[in-house]
Every structure is written in C-alpha cells, then in structure tokens.
Scaffold this motif. Structure first.
Motif, PDB file in Angstrom:
ATOM      1  N   ARG A  59       0.734  -1.282  -0.046  1.00  0.00           N
ATOM      2  CA  ARG A  59       0.027  -0.241   0.071  1.00  0.00           C
ATOM      3  C   ARG A  59       0.749   1.382  -0.015  1.00  0.00           C
ATOM      4  O   ARG A  59       0.423   2.234  -0.602  1.00  0.00           O
ATOM      5  CB  ARG A  59      -0.766   0.106   1.132  1.00  0.00           C
ATOM      6  N   PHE A  60       1.927   1.203   0.577  1.00  0.00           N
ATOM      7  CA  PHE A  60       2.904   2.110   1.042  1.00  0.00           C
ATOM      8  C   PHE A  60       3.448   2.474  -0.635  1.00  0.00           C
ATOM      9  O   PHE A  60       3.401   3.702  -0.810  1.00  0.00           O
ATOM     10  CB  PHE A  60       3.900   2.129   1.705  1.00  0.00           C
ATOM     11  N   GLN A  61       3.961   1.646  -1.357  1.00  0.00           N
ATOM     12  CA  GLN A  61       4.612   1.763  -2.653  1.00  0.00           C
ATOM     13  C   GLN A  61       3.526   2.322  -3.582  1.00  0.00           C
ATOM     14  O   GLN A  61       3.754   3.278  -4.216  1.00  0.00           O
ATOM     15  CB  GLN A  61       5.028   0.624  -2.958  1.00  0.00           C
ATOM     16  N   PHE A  62       2.374   1.858  -3.363  1.00  0.00           N
ATOM     17  CA  PHE A  62       1.167   2.379  -4.339  1.00  0.00           C
ATOM     18  C   PHE A  62       0.976   3.809  -4.011  1.00  0.00           C
ATOM     19  O   PHE A  62       0.851   4.599  -4.904  1.00  0.00           O
ATOM     20  CB  PHE A  62      -0.107   1.610  -4.203  1.00  0.00           C
ATOM     21  N   ALA A  63       0.833   4.299  -2.738  1.00  0.00           N
ATOM     22  CA  ALA A  63       0.593   5.524  -2.411  1.00  0.00           C
ATOM     23  C   ALA A  63       1.615   6.655  -2.826  1.00  0.00           C
ATOM     24  O   ALA A  63       1.374   7.577  -3.275  1.00  0.00           O
ATOM     25  CB  ALA A  63       0.420   5.603  -0.895  1.00  0.00           C
ATOM     26  N   VAL A  64       2.933   6.281  -2.771  1.00  0.00           N
ATOM     27  CA  VAL A  64       4.077   6.814  -3.156  1.00  0.00           C
ATOM     28  C   VAL A  64       3.810   7.093  -4.798  1.00  0.00           C
ATOM     29  O   VAL A  64       3.836   8.171  -5.372  1.00  0.00           O
ATOM     30  CB  VAL A  64       5.457   6.231  -2.966  1.00  0.00           C
ATOM     31  N   GLN A  65       3.747   5.869  -5.419  1.00  0.00           N
ATOM     32  CA  GLN A  65       3.419   6.295  -7.189  1.00  0.00           C
ATOM     33  C   GLN A  65       2.476   6.865  -7.554  1.00  0.00           C
ATOM     34  O   GLN A  65       2.512   7.988  -8.204  1.00  0.00           O
ATOM     35  CB  GLN A  65       3.202   4.803  -7.434  1.00  0.00           C
ATOM     36  N   ASP A  66       1.198   6.976  -6.563  1.00  0.00           N
ATOM     37  CA  ASP A  66       0.094   7.877  -6.539  1.00  0.00           C
ATOM     38  C   ASP A  66       0.416   9.282  -6.306  1.00  0.00           C
ATOM     39  O   ASP A  66      -0.047  10.134  -7.163  1.00  0.00           O
ATOM     40  CB  ASP A  66      -0.928   7.291  -6.013  1.00  0.00           C
ATOM     41  N   ALA A  67       1.166   9.592  -5.335  1.00  0.00           N
ATOM     42  CA  ALA A  67       1.572  10.945  -5.068  1.00  0.00           C
ATOM     43  C   ALA A  67       2.506  11.644  -5.772  1.00  0.00           C
ATOM     44  O   ALA A  67       2.450  12.600  -6.481  1.00  0.00           O
ATOM     45  CB  ALA A  67       2.503  10.905  -3.601  1.00  0.00           C
ATOM     46  N   VAL A  68       3.518  10.759  -6.832  1.00  0.00           N
ATOM     47  CA  VAL A  68       4.339  11.051  -7.559  1.00  0.00           C
ATOM     48  C   VAL A  68       3.405  11.679  -8.783  1.00  0.00           C
ATOM     49  O   VAL A  68       3.766  12.854  -9.409  1.00  0.00           O
ATOM     50  CB  VAL A  68       5.229  10.211  -8.082  1.00  0.00           C
ATOM     51  N   SER A  69       2.739  10.815  -9.366  1.00  0.00           N
ATOM     52  CA  SER A  69       1.834  10.930 -10.374  1.00  0.00           C
ATOM     53  C   SER A  69       0.999  12.334 -10.129  1.00  0.00           C
ATOM     54  O   SER A  69       0.827  13.062 -11.115  1.00  0.00           O
ATOM     55  CB  SER A  69       1.062   9.863 -10.738  1.00  0.00           C
ATOM     56  N   ARG A  70       0.464  12.340  -9.040  1.00  0.00           N
ATOM     57  CA  ARG A  70      -0.484  13.703  -8.686  1.00  0.00           C
ATOM     58  C   ARG A  70       0.224  14.798  -8.735  1.00  0.00           C
ATOM     59  O   ARG A  70      -0.197  15.814  -9.261  1.00  0.00           O
ATOM     60  CB  ARG A  70      -1.327  13.230  -7.352  1.00  0.00           C
ATOM     61  N   ILE A  71       1.293  14.658  -7.957  1.00  0.00           N
ATOM     62  CA  ILE A  71       2.186  16.018  -7.557  1.00  0.00           C
ATOM     63  C   ILE A  71       2.679  16.391  -9.240  1.00  0.00           C
ATOM     64  O   ILE A  71       2.524  17.775  -9.354  1.00  0.00           O
ATOM     65  CB  ILE A  71       3.385  15.813  -6.901  1.00  0.00           C
ATOM     66  N   ILE A  72       3.072  15.798 -10.027  1.00  0.00           N
ATOM     67  CA  ILE A  72       3.584  15.992 -11.349  1.00  0.00           C
ATOM     68  C   ILE A  72       2.368  16.531 -12.273  1.00  0.00           C
ATOM     69  O   ILE A  72       2.493  17.735 -12.662  1.00  0.00           O
ATOM     70  CB  ILE A  72       4.278  15.032 -12.112  1.00  0.00           C
ATOM     71  N   LYS A  73       1.192  15.949 -12.134  1.00  0.00           N
ATOM     72  CA  LYS A  73      -0.035  16.290 -12.747  1.00  0.00           C
ATOM     73  C   LYS A  73      -0.365  17.790 -12.409  1.00  0.00           C
ATOM     74  O   LYS A  73      -0.875  18.624 -12.987  1.00  0.00           O
ATOM     75  CB  LYS A  73      -1.040  15.379 -12.675  1.00  0.00           C
ATOM     76  N   GLU A  74      -0.486  17.952 -11.143  1.00  0.00           N
ATOM     77  CA  GLU A  74      -0.596  19.567 -10.401  1.00  0.00           C
ATOM     78  C   GLU A  74       0.066  20.626 -10.815  1.00  0.00           C
ATOM     79  O   GLU A  74      -0.346  21.674 -10.804  1.00  0.00           O
ATOM     80  CB  GLU A  74      -0.867  19.126  -9.067  1.00  0.00           C
TER      81      GLU A  74
END
Length: 150
Positions: A59-74
């Motif tokens: 879950r932590f790894q998925f959350a990190v990947q999601d955070a990277v994608s979200r931050i870049i998109k923002e």
C-alpha cells in the motif's frame, strides 16, 4: 520557455519538431539552484509521504507512486507553443531507497505526453544522469530515452 533568465524556446521547438518518443529535456544546474516556475519534487513529495502508513509495504508503494503522479500532474501547465510542460527541480528524494521509485520509469511515463524539463544537479552525459557527481551511486541510465541537453 525561460529558465533562470535564459530562453530555451528555439532549442525546445527544434527538439519537439523531430517528434521524439519522449519529450524530455535536461538542464544541468547547481544543487542549490531554484526556479520559480519549477516543481520542487523533493519538498512536495516529502510532504505527501510524511503521513503515509508504512506498515503495509505494498500500500505504501502504491501511495508513493500515486503521490508522484498527482504532484507532477498538479504542476503541469500549458505553454502556447510547447504544449503541456512540467519543470522538475530538486529530484534527490526520487532516489530514496525506502520509496522504491524507478526514476527512469517515472520520466518515461511523464515525458511521453508532457514536455518534461528536468533541472539536474549533477553530471549530464547523453547516456547517464549522475546525481550530484559523476561517481554517484544514484544515477539514471538514459540509454532508452532520447532527450535533449539544454
């Protein structure tokens, strides 16, 4: 595109006109250099992972990947000539072993559709980006990604 008071429009337009598979540009900078329009990925990602639960590794790894994608998109913006652009600085956190980020994979995914300008605080060669120094253990093998060095 003006970074640190210098225009890179001509070089970027020429690069993009060649229809590269990946739209990645690398600009070597000093480690302390900061650009107002850039995403400080180190700061933003540190804030995002600070409160994540680390008990479940998957879950932590998925959350990190999601955070990277979200931050870049923002932090992606539309340039009237260059299209979608994201400028990324302070990338050191991407090499944190606990985050298990495949930095090359992140750059490939983002740069397929978005001009990604990486402000790189280290050695830059056509095949390798070494973090902070040429002998660093933290590096990105760029042999599979075509990119322009600004």
């Amino acid at each position: 595109m003006t970074l640190f008071g210098h225009s890179y429009d001509a070089a970027l337009e020429q690069f993009l006109s060649s229809a590269p598979r990946y739209r990645l540009a690398v600009l070597k900078v000093e480690p302390s250099a900061r650009e107002d329009m850039a995403l400080n990925i180190g700061l933003d990602l540190a804030k995002a992972v600070e409160g994540l639960d680390r008990h479940n590794e998957m879950r932590f790894q998925f959350a990190v990947q999601d955070a990277v994608s979200r931050i870049i998109k923002e932090h992606t913006f539309a340039d009237p000539v260059l299209g979608d652009v994201v400028v990324i600085e302070n990338p050191g956190i991407l090499f944190e072993p606990a985050l298990r980020i495949d930095v090359s994979d992140v750059l490939q995914k983002v740069s397929r559709n978005t001009l990604t300008i990486l402000l790189w605080p280290g050695a830059v060669t056509p095949q390798r980006l070494s973090f902070l120094s040429p002998s660093s253990q933290y590096a990105i093998n760029q042999s599979e990604i075509n990119y322009i060095i600004l």
